[in-house]
Design an enzyme around this catalytic site. Sequence first.
Site, PDB file in Angstrom:
ATOM      1  N   HIS A  37      88.178 -32.453 -25.225  1.00 35.33           N
ATOM      2  CA  HIS A  37      87.841 -32.849 -26.442  1.00 35.33           C
ATOM      3  C   HIS A  37      88.762 -32.618 -27.299  1.00 35.33           C
ATOM      4  O   HIS A  37      88.553 -32.262 -28.765  1.00 35.33           O
ATOM      5  CB  HIS A  37      86.552 -31.930 -27.074  1.00 35.33           C
ATOM      6  CG  HIS A  37      85.302 -32.363 -26.297  1.00 35.33           C
ATOM      7  ND1 HIS A  37      84.759 -33.904 -26.315  1.00 35.33           N
ATOM      8  CD2 HIS A  37      84.567 -31.850 -25.265  1.00 35.33           C
ATOM      9  CE1 HIS A  37      83.819 -33.907 -25.372  1.00 35.33           C
ATOM     10  NE2 HIS A  37      83.484 -32.618 -24.887  1.00 35.33           N
ATOM     11  N   GLU A 142      76.348 -31.284 -16.736  1.00 41.34           N
ATOM     12  CA  GLU A 142      76.002 -31.552 -18.055  1.00 41.34           C
ATOM     13  C   GLU A 142      75.007 -32.871 -18.137  1.00 41.34           C
ATOM     14  O   GLU A 142      74.863 -33.267 -19.282  1.00 41.34           O
ATOM     15  CB  GLU A 142      77.372 -31.986 -18.667  1.00 41.34           C
ATOM     16  CG  GLU A 142      78.234 -31.131 -18.781  1.00 41.34           C
ATOM     17  CD  GLU A 142      79.662 -31.655 -19.548  1.00 41.34           C
ATOM     18  OE1 GLU A 142      79.824 -31.287 -20.678  1.00 41.34           O
ATOM     19  OE2 GLU A 142      80.605 -31.912 -18.782  1.00 41.34           O
ATOM     20  N   ASP A 168      76.050 -31.468 -24.225  1.00 40.27           N
ATOM     21  CA  ASP A 168      75.994 -32.927 -23.323  1.00 40.27           C
ATOM     22  C   ASP A 168      74.352 -32.751 -22.661  1.00 40.27           C
ATOM     23  O   ASP A 168      73.910 -34.033 -22.639  1.00 40.27           O
ATOM     24  CB  ASP A 168      77.094 -32.923 -22.208  1.00 40.27           C
ATOM     25  CG  ASP A 168      78.337 -33.536 -22.982  1.00 40.27           C
ATOM     26  OD1 ASP A 168      78.316 -34.914 -23.015  1.00 40.27           O
ATOM     27  OD2 ASP A 168      79.404 -33.070 -23.034  1.00 40.27           O
TER      28      ASP A 168
END
Length: 244
Positions: A37, A142, A168
């Site tokens: 990210h 996730e 997530d």
Amino acid sequence: MTQGESPLGVLLRMPAETLVDLAGVGGLDFVLIDCEHGPADLLALRAHIDAATVHGAEVLVRVGRNDSDLILRALDLGASGIVVPHVDDAAAARRVVHDAHYPPLGDRGFAQYSRVGRYGAISAHDQLADARANTLVIVMIETQQGVDNAEFILAVEGVDAVMAGPADLSVSLGLTGGVDEPAVQVAVDHVTSEARKAGRHVLTIVGGPEKAVEAPPGLVAYNLAAVLLERFRHLAGARDSART
């Protein structure tokens, strides 16, 4: 961790060499650099690993995806381990191990002239032995599929630790309450339980010292963005207090 300790670190995104340096000066054990990210530039990553090495802090790199090239480059630059997102089944976990380890456990490309090989200053035998003993492989679960397959994922030889990604997971479960939804915590607890049964470690991301104390034994990393934001809000609040 093998001695029952819970190393403390920070999760951060590049560019943040000064923050890596501060983490080392402050006595934290490791930094987790988020290249999923955040930016994943390899030259910048090298500089961040160098900054941590000065203080003897270990570096984990969260790669953007389960990709052999990304894993190889992070480890060749000197990362102590990798964190791989969205590992949904045992086959994906085996691919991670395959890419992170040299033969016979995996098929990671070998080069003595890389940084991790000290540019050829150590023998091939020592480089291979060090990698076998000290390369940490962490998978992230996730999705509901990953939660359902947690037992099989964590049974894969070479998987050292797991992180359940609550953000997530909440999206995967179609929940609007985010990480605080009870169903998310149930999923996280299930993954943690399966890790304990399999003898694997757990990586937990926390927002502050109170949550660090409550975290299960294993790797604990402060989300530095959350910590700094809370601190900045506190600092800004001093101005408001002065006006009242």
